[in-house]
Scaffold this motif. Structure first.
Motif, short mmCIF file in Angstrom:
data_model
loop_
_atom_site.label_atom_id
_atom_site.label_comp_id
_atom_site.label_asym_id
_atom_site.label_seq_id
_atom_site.Cartn_x
_atom_site.Cartn_y
_atom_site.Cartn_z
N LEU A 41 -1.74 3.11 -9.97
CA LEU A 41 -2.28 3.12 -8.62
C LEU A 41 -1.74 4.34 -7.89
O LEU A 41 -0.58 4.68 -8.00
CB LEU A 41 -1.84 1.83 -7.89
CG LEU A 41 -1.97 1.77 -6.37
CD1 LEU A 41 -3.43 1.75 -5.95
CD2 LEU A 41 -1.24 0.53 -5.83
N CYS A 42 -2.62 5.01 -7.16
CA CYS A 42 -2.21 6.11 -6.29
C CYS A 42 -2.68 5.81 -4.87
O CYS A 42 -3.80 5.31 -4.67
CB CYS A 42 -2.81 7.44 -6.73
SG CYS A 42 -2.27 8.02 -8.35
N ILE A 43 -1.85 6.12 -3.89
CA ILE A 43 -2.20 5.95 -2.48
C ILE A 43 -2.09 7.31 -1.79
O ILE A 43 -1.14 8.05 -2.04
CB ILE A 43 -1.29 4.92 -1.79
CG1 ILE A 43 -1.40 3.56 -2.49
CG2 ILE A 43 -1.64 4.77 -0.31
CD1 ILE A 43 -0.52 2.48 -1.91
N GLU A 44 -3.06 7.62 -0.93
CA GLU A 44 -3.12 8.93 -0.27
C GLU A 44 -3.08 10.04 -1.31
O GLU A 44 -2.20 10.91 -1.31
CB GLU A 44 -1.96 9.07 0.74
CG GLU A 44 -2.04 8.11 1.90
CD GLU A 44 -3.25 8.33 2.80
OE1 GLU A 44 -3.93 9.36 2.66
OE2 GLU A 44 -3.52 7.46 3.64
N LYS A 229 4.84 1.99 -0.53
CA LYS A 229 5.28 3.07 0.36
C LYS A 229 5.94 4.20 -0.42
O LYS A 229 5.87 5.37 -0.02
CB LYS A 229 6.24 2.53 1.41
CG LYS A 229 5.57 1.76 2.54
CD LYS A 229 6.61 1.30 3.56
CE LYS A 229 5.97 0.55 4.72
NZ LYS A 229 6.99 0.08 5.70
N ARG A 230 6.58 3.87 -1.51
CA ARG A 230 7.30 4.89 -2.29
C ARG A 230 6.36 5.99 -2.77
O ARG A 230 6.71 7.17 -2.75
CB ARG A 230 8.00 4.25 -3.49
CG ARG A 230 9.14 3.32 -3.13
CD ARG A 230 9.76 2.72 -4.37
NE ARG A 230 10.68 1.64 -4.04
CZ ARG A 230 11.31 0.90 -4.95
NH1 ARG A 230 11.12 1.14 -6.25
NH2 ARG A 230 12.12 -0.07 -4.57
N VAL A 231 5.18 5.61 -3.23
CA VAL A 231 4.23 6.63 -3.71
C VAL A 231 3.36 7.14 -2.57
O VAL A 231 2.92 8.29 -2.58
CB VAL A 231 3.35 6.08 -4.85
CG1 VAL A 231 4.19 5.79 -6.07
CG2 VAL A 231 2.58 4.83 -4.42
N GLU A 232 3.12 6.31 -1.58
CA GLU A 232 2.27 6.68 -0.46
C GLU A 232 2.86 7.85 0.31
O GLU A 232 2.14 8.74 0.79
CB GLU A 232 2.11 5.46 0.44
CG GLU A 232 1.49 5.69 1.80
CD GLU A 232 1.58 4.45 2.66
OE1 GLU A 232 1.67 4.59 3.88
OE2 GLU A 232 1.58 3.33 2.10
N GLN A 233 4.18 7.88 0.43
CA GLN A 233 4.83 8.87 1.27
C GLN A 233 5.26 10.12 0.52
O GLN A 233 5.94 10.98 1.09
CB GLN A 233 6.03 8.22 1.97
CG GLN A 233 5.60 7.11 2.93
CD GLN A 233 6.77 6.38 3.55
OE1 GLN A 233 7.92 6.61 3.18
NE2 GLN A 233 6.50 5.47 4.48
N ARG A 249 2.25 8.11 -8.81
CA ARG A 249 1.77 6.94 -9.54
C ARG A 249 2.66 5.72 -9.32
O ARG A 249 3.88 5.82 -9.31
CB ARG A 249 1.73 7.22 -11.05
CG ARG A 249 0.74 8.27 -11.48
CD ARG A 249 0.82 8.43 -13.00
NE ARG A 249 -0.07 9.47 -13.51
CZ ARG A 249 -0.18 9.78 -14.80
NH1 ARG A 249 0.55 9.12 -15.70
NH2 ARG A 249 -1.01 10.73 -15.18
N LEU A 250 2.01 4.58 -9.18
CA LEU A 250 2.68 3.28 -9.25
C LEU A 250 2.04 2.57 -10.43
O LEU A 250 0.87 2.21 -10.39
CB LEU A 250 2.47 2.50 -7.95
CG LEU A 250 3.21 1.17 -7.81
CD1 LEU A 250 4.70 1.34 -8.05
CD2 LEU A 250 2.97 0.57 -6.44
#
Length: 380
Positions: A41-44, A229-233, A249-250
């Motif tokens: 999963l990737c965010i932003e 939040k770890r990958v988002e930021q 990546r998560l």
């Protein structure tokens, strides 16, 4: 090509809770689907969030599902210039994915989804001349009665209206899009509150419903949000979003292990709660520790994950190597037996309370759940 927009969400965290919460909502709603897939999963990243499905070594892409998530307070989504801009960006994500340098399988495909908790009303209203030619009004509403809609299944006149708005936006910005990406476009409505607070409450309710054995759904949701939040930021390096960027990546296996570990921790707390009246006087657990038993259990599992905590490792290995379940008639007597034998055979520097909680956690981890993947995560 560098694109400063790929870090816009990372730079402006306030107001972007919807993207993160949507990603978690889809995971919890469809966990039976995701748990058997290799994905990250990737965010932003390329879009608000995406799920990339891969081979089991995470080196080759099988497919990607991207999501652009937006809310529209006090209105509905209609085919207009503003929405044309949004769709243009989504189509551009499809092109970016095809050009991404991560290896892809021969049958690779992607789905580009616009997702919102706001009603979408797509309509075509012919003018007088068109009506005289026999054309009729057409409409497609995406809401609680029609939650998902594939773009290519829309009536042709509605598709043409979208295409026109995209063309206008491209002309105004002197850009182009690959119109074949319309074939990958989907729309999805989600039953999700507007405010971040209410969204979190909805996620807690969903966790409670779909994972009824989890004793503390609120703590579980908070743990997942912290992981996201770890990958988002993390910033996209050089303003370029690349699927090969492992810092964004998560991994699915980490998400699955997190849920399994939550289940083990919750099960251990349930064991404590059901036997606390006997545990406390038998093992001399002070009232202050009793009141914070949940935190103590979580802390103990953290120690068990760290190979440098040698005393915890000794206790864990002893429980692993010695099955006392056929020797005792209650959990209290069983734990008492473990503690007695461990003290005889091992030199342990922990105090009696820490030895008790370590034995209890190791027992639930190893014998009650018998979950190989979770045990692997705790170095067993």
């Amino acid at each position: 090509m560098s694109d400063k927009a790929v870090n816009a969400g990372v730079t402006a965290q306030t107001g972007f809770e919807l993207q993160r919460n949507c990603a978690l909502l889809l995971l919890l709603e469809n966990y039976d689907f995701y748990k058997n897939k290799d994905f990250f999963l990737c965010i932003e990243h390329q879009d608000d969030f995406l799920y990339a499905f891969t081979t089991d070594d995470y080196k080759t892409l099988l497919g990607v599902s991207t999501y652009q998530s937006k809310k529209k307070s006090g209105s509905v989504w209609k085919i207009n210039a503003d929405f044309g801009e949004v769709i243009t960006k989504i189509l551009g994500v499809g092109t970016t994915l095809r050009k991404d340098d991560m290896p892809k399988s021969d049958n690779y495909n992607h789905i580009l989804t616009f997702i919102s908790n706001t009603h979408m009303a797509f309509e075509y209203n012919p003018n007088k001349n068109q009506k005289n030619k026999g054309e009729k009004p057409e409409a497609c509403h995406i809401n609680e009665h029609n939650e998902k809609q594939i773009f290519k299944d829309l009536p042709q006149n509605i598709r043409d209206r979208f295409n026109l708005q995209v063309q206008k936006h491209c002309q105004s910005k002197s850009i182009t899009v690959d119109e074949t990406e319309f074939d990958s476009l989907n729309f999805q409505w989600i039953d999700f509150p507007i405010t971040a607070k209410k969204q979190k409450e909805a996620l807690i309710g969903l966790m409670s419903t779909n994972f009824s054995h989890v004793v503390d759904p609120k703590a579980s949701v908070e743990l997942f949000i912290e992981l996201f939040k770890r990958v988002e930021q993390r910033y996209n390096q050089k303003n370029i979003a690349r699927l090969l960027d492992e810092t964004k990546r998560l991994y699915g296996h980490d998400l699955k292990k997190t849920l399994e570990i939550i289940q083990v921790e919750q099960k251990t707390y349930e064991k404590w709660r059901n036997n606390a009246e006997t545990f406390a006087p038998t093992f001399r657990i002070p009232f202050l520790v009793q009141e914070s038993a949940k935190d103590k259990i979580r802390e103990t599992f953290e120690y068990l994950k760290d190979l440098t905590n040698l005393d915890h490792m000794k206790i864990q290995k002893f429980v692993q190597d010695n099955d006392y379940r056929s020797d005792y008639f209650s959990l209290v007597e069983l734990v008492k037996g473990y503690i007695s034998e461990i003290k005889k055979s091992e030199h342990i520097n922990l105090n009696d309370i820490d030895i008790f909680f370590t034995c209890l956690c190791a027992y639930v981890l190893m014998w009650n759940f018998m979950m190989r993947e979770v045990c692997d995560n705790y170095q067993i």
